[in-house]
Write a protein that holds these residues in place. Structure first.
Motif, mmCIF file in Angstrom:
data_model
loop_
_atom_site.group_PDB
_atom_site.id
_atom_site.type_symbol
_atom_site.label_atom_id
_atom_site.label_comp_id
_atom_site.label_asym_id
_atom_site.label_seq_id
_atom_site.Cartn_x
_atom_site.Cartn_y
_atom_site.Cartn_z
ATOM 1 N N UNK A 430 0.857 -1.182 0.000
ATOM 2 C CA UNK A 430 0.000 0.000 0.000
ATOM 3 C C UNK A 430 0.898 1.238 0.000
ATOM 4 N N UNK A 431 0.697 2.118 -0.997
ATOM 5 C CA UNK A 431 1.483 3.351 -1.092
ATOM 6 C C UNK A 431 0.518 4.517 -1.017
ATOM 7 N N UNK A 432 0.734 5.462 -0.095
ATOM 8 C CA UNK A 432 -0.167 6.614 -0.097
ATOM 9 C C UNK A 432 0.595 7.917 -0.238
ATOM 10 N N UNK A 433 -0.101 8.956 -0.702
ATOM 11 C CA UNK A 433 0.541 10.236 -0.997
ATOM 12 C C UNK A 433 -0.011 11.304 -0.063
ATOM 13 N N UNK A 434 0.629 12.446 -0.070
ATOM 14 C CA UNK A 434 0.160 13.578 0.735
ATOM 15 C C UNK A 434 -1.162 14.119 0.208
ATOM 16 N N UNK A 435 -1.567 13.712 -1.001
ATOM 17 C CA UNK A 435 -2.827 14.203 -1.585
ATOM 18 C C UNK A 435 -3.952 13.193 -1.448
ATOM 19 N N UNK A 436 -3.823 12.257 -0.453
ATOM 20 C CA UNK A 436 -4.861 11.257 -0.185
ATOM 21 C C UNK A 436 -5.148 10.391 -1.403
ATOM 22 N N UNK A 437 -4.148 10.215 -2.234
ATOM 23 C CA UNK A 437 -4.265 9.233 -3.317
ATOM 24 C C UNK A 437 -3.536 7.985 -2.823
ATOM 25 N N UNK A 438 -3.829 6.842 -3.427
ATOM 26 C CA UNK A 438 -3.066 5.663 -3.035
ATOM 27 C C UNK A 438 -2.981 4.650 -4.161
ATOM 28 N N UNK A 439 -2.071 3.703 -3.977
ATOM 29 C CA UNK A 439 -1.938 2.543 -4.863
ATOM 30 C C UNK A 439 -1.910 1.341 -3.938
ATOM 31 N N UNK A 440 -2.809 0.386 -4.154
ATOM 32 C CA UNK A 440 -2.843 -0.804 -3.302
ATOM 33 C C UNK A 440 -2.766 -2.052 -4.171
ATOM 34 N N UNK A 441 -2.043 -3.054 -3.678
ATOM 35 C CA UNK A 441 -2.014 -4.358 -4.356
ATOM 36 C C UNK A 441 -2.619 -5.352 -3.375
ATOM 37 N N UNK A 442 -3.759 -5.953 -3.753
ATOM 38 C CA UNK A 442 -4.422 -6.879 -2.825
ATOM 39 C C UNK A 442 -4.735 -8.200 -3.524
ATOM 40 N N UNK A 443 -4.915 -9.224 -2.699
ATOM 41 C CA UNK A 443 -5.457 -10.496 -3.187
ATOM 42 C C UNK A 443 -6.908 -10.499 -2.754
ATOM 43 N N UNK A 455 -7.136 7.916 -7.550
ATOM 44 C CA UNK A 455 -6.550 9.182 -7.999
ATOM 45 C C UNK A 455 -7.540 10.308 -7.729
ATOM 46 N N UNK A 456 -7.004 11.496 -7.431
ATOM 47 C CA UNK A 456 -7.899 12.606 -7.089
ATOM 48 C C UNK A 456 -8.778 12.981 -8.277
ATOM 49 N N UNK A 457 -8.253 12.850 -9.513
ATOM 50 C CA UNK A 457 -9.039 13.274 -10.675
ATOM 51 C C UNK A 457 -9.959 12.162 -11.185
ATOM 52 N N UNK A 458 -9.380 10.964 -11.376
ATOM 53 C CA UNK A 458 -10.155 9.888 -12.012
ATOM 54 C C UNK A 458 -10.897 9.001 -11.026
ATOM 55 N N UNK A 459 -10.722 9.244 -9.727
ATOM 56 C CA UNK A 459 -11.354 8.361 -8.750
ATOM 57 C C UNK A 459 -10.641 7.028 -8.698
ATOM 58 N N UNK A 460 -11.403 5.952 -8.487
ATOM 59 C CA UNK A 460 -10.799 4.638 -8.253
ATOM 60 C C UNK A 460 -10.675 3.850 -9.557
ATOM 61 N N UNK A 504 -2.423 11.076 -15.291
ATOM 62 C CA UNK A 504 -2.122 10.569 -13.949
ATOM 63 C C UNK A 504 -1.053 11.441 -13.350
ATOM 64 N N UNK A 505 -1.269 11.794 -12.090
ATOM 65 C CA UNK A 505 -0.352 12.697 -11.421
ATOM 66 C C UNK A 505 -0.042 12.123 -10.051
ATOM 67 N N UNK A 506 0.401 10.872 -10.026
ATOM 68 C CA UNK A 506 0.598 10.177 -8.752
ATOM 69 C C UNK A 506 1.974 10.562 -8.218
ATOM 70 N N UNK A 507 2.000 11.446 -7.195
ATOM 71 C CA UNK A 507 3.298 11.961 -6.743
ATOM 72 C C UNK A 507 3.228 12.320 -5.279
#
Length: 616
Positions: A430-443, A455-460, A504-507
């Motif tokens: 799980x990676x999260x950003x200061x802009x409340x965006x995240x990337x998660x890898x789950x089973x 993502x803040x713009x495109x949602x989930x 995408x602006x994941x930073x």
């Protein structure tokens, strides 16, 4: 990381001694399972050698320091007597504790010299190569009342090949090294490595009145071995499909015997010429051997030669080069040839003699960055890697604060890891950003793998790979690469997914978590459900861009910005996979991760105090 050669002798155990005095000394000689010449050759060609020397004593003095006659000594090569003990240096009558200033009694330079009534010892390594091997030990102070000693001399242990990197650089065509005549009447065996950018040049040459032997690079793609034993010159030539003057190391081996003459270059097909049945067969040479140059007026060699062997004898190019103008000892630049041996993002580092792999930015370790770093996670285990904030963020962050991160753009993710589990659902990464965006890898519950971007713009955005159940107790390798807008996901080296984001602006990455996320973050319901169980199983070689969070947590927990919660046990995933299924179950079932609602399903892998095994 090193390969050791050990040579045993007839007495490597601990041996007790009593009743020895200067008039009646105790002596023990050592026979090694090889001759003195062989031992000397092993030691001389090794980079480092050692022998452990241990003396256990109760009221028995060893070297009688600081200024008495020693009560014990050892004999080394060439029958020389030595008055220093393991861990000390030649010529200093001391033990290891004397050098380290850590002896029991500071007035003496050996623990045993304090002459105490209780047992103590002096132990260390003898590592001055010219004095090894130990051939005899003499002990003379065990004859007083309560006096007793025990000694141990370990096997001779050596590592490294001093010759393999022994090289010389030839800087002008006129420069060469001189060696004594090469005596190879009926057989010759020559091998070496070379590296050059020149079009042609002579590696080595030795002349007789009529006979001669010569090895050269005759054109950028040709190596020629010429020899004349009196029947006219014979030439064996190997042609390479690619140029050999590419400044990379290449291997050459030339052989000649009564039956044939052969030449091998790298792993190209060997060129073999049969010798004539009649005629002369003795190669008679009388001039000096020229290396890197020539006695006849041909062009010498420009470049480097390394590890030159003639009929099994090693020629010391470095020593000879130190005394010869136009030739330098050693040869820089091994990484251009061997850098590809540093794997998984390891960097090749030049050394004077050779190279090493720096695995700092790799998720792997070991001499070639190929050894996995892996650990077992239990239900509540989590590793969180905190990223440095790119700039100080003010508490009352206004809209302009997003401009702060404009130049801290993480325009890519390079993620790779291996996992092994029997549990679903699971949160792997799980990676999260200061802009409340995240990337998660789950089973997810059915064992499929999901990569989820919020993502803040495109949602989930959810990418599901359901080509099977990945919670099958087998090791799976996952690679997630995003460069700009393009996302590529590979599982077990098979391309599973390609996607192009509209934008995408994941930073401004804040943290990366492996296993259970313990911070109170607003997780979406699916991720929250997976996070309730965290991850139970084995994770291995986790890489995120140039960071290796799992390796940091296991190797540098105090230096790296990592927090570990719960139980984390270093272990090899492969060994977990090979282990008996039952053991794997016990490793994984430290908590009950299956809150099954449907009672008709059998409980698999669950811990139940009232469970029983019925077999027939």
């Amino acid at each position: 990381d090193k390969i050791w050669t050990a040579v045993q002798h007839n007495n490597t155990g601990l041996t007790r001694v009593q009743g020895a005095e200067p008039e009646k000394p105790y002596t023990m000689s050592f026979n090694y399972n090889s001759s003195a010449e062989q031992l000397e050759a092993v030691i001389n060609s090794a980079e480092y050698c050692e022998q452990e020397a241990a003396y256990y004593c109760k009221k028995s003095r060893l070297l009688n320091t600081p200024n008495g006659m020693p009560f014990a000594w050892w004999v080394g090569r060439a029958n020389e007597k030595h008055l220093y003990w393991g861990g000390s240096l030649p010529g200093i009558q001391q033990c290891a504790c004397g050098l380290e200033e850590s002896c029991l009694d500071m007035r003496y330079f050996c623990n045993c010299d304090a002459d105490r009534e209780e047992w103590t010892n002096d132990t260390g390594l003898l590592a001055f190569k010219d004095h090894l091997p130990v051939t005899q030990i003499v002990i003379t102070d065990t004859n007083r009342s309560n006096s007793e000693a025990a000694w141990k001399i370990g096997p001779l242990r050596c590592y490294g090949d001093r010759q393999f990197w022994n090289a010389a650089s030839f800087n002008t065509e006129a420069s060469y090294l001189h060696f004594p005549t090469f005596h190879a009447e009926v057989s010759a065996d020559i091998s070496f490595f070379f590296k050059t950018t020149a079009v042609s040049g002579v590696f080595l040459e030795n002349l007789g009145i009529k006979d001669f032997i010569r090895l050269e690079i005759s054109s950028p793609k040709e190596i020629t071995f010429s020899i004349d034993v009196g029947n006219g010159p014979t030439e064996a030539t190997v042609q390479s499909p690619t140029p050999l003057n590419d400044n990379q190391w290449h291997y050459v081996r030339a052989e000649r015997n009564l039956k044939q003459t052969s030449l091998q270059v790298d792993s190209l097909p060997k060129k073999v010429l049969e010798a004539p049945a009649e005629g002369h067969f003795r190669l008679q040479l009388n001039s000096q051997l020229f290396v890197g140059g020539t006695a006849s007026r041909q062009k010498g060699f420009l470049g480097c030669l390394r590890s030159l062997h003639l009929n099994g004898q090693k020629l010391d190019l470095e020593e000879r080069a130190k005394m010869t103008p136009g030739v330098k000892p050693g040869c820089p630049g091994h990484c251009s040839s061997y850098g590809n041996l540093c794997h998984n993002g390891g960097k090749c580092v030049e050394k004077y003699n050779g190279y090493s792999c720096d695995c700092t930015n790799s998720a792997y370790e070991g001499p070639f960055c190929k050894e996995e770093v892996s650990a077992l996670f239990e239900a509540g285990t989590s590793i969180t890697y905190i990223f440095q904030e790119p700039y100080p963020v003010t508490k009352n962050a206004s809209t302009s604060s997003s401009a702060i991160y404009a130049d801290a753009v993480m325009s890519k993710e390079n993620i790779a890891f291996s996992f092994l589990t029997a549990h679903t659902p699971s949160l792997l990464l799980y990676i999260n950003t200061y802009f409340h965006e995240y990337l998660a890898v789950i089973l997810s519950k059915n064992g499929s793998l999901q990569v989820r971007y919020k993502l803040s713009k495109d949602g989930l955005l959810i990418f599901t790979i359901d080509s099977g159940n990945f919670a099958n107790r087998e090791l799976h390798r996952v690679k997630i690469n995003r460069e700009g807008r393009e996302l590529v996901v590979q599982v077990d080296q098979v391309l599973k997914l390609k996607h192009n984001f509209s934008e995408i602006d994941f930073k401004a990455i804040k943290s990366l978590t492996l296993g259970k996320v313990t911070e109170s973050l607003s997780l979406d319901p699916e991720v929250a459900k997976a996070n309730a169980y965290g991850f139970t199983g084995c994770l291995s070689s986790v890489q995120y861009n140039h960071i290796a969070p799992l390796k940091a947590a296991l190797r540098h927990p105090s230096l790296a910005p990592v927090t570990v919660k719960g139980s984390l046990t270093e272990s090899s995933c492969a060994s977990v996979m090979e282990a008996d299924v039952n053991t794997v179950t016990t490793i994984y079932s430290s908590s009950d991760p299956f809150g099954k609602t449907d009672e008709r399903e059998p409980l698999t892998n669950a811990v139940r105090s009232d469970s029983a095994v019925i077999g027939g």
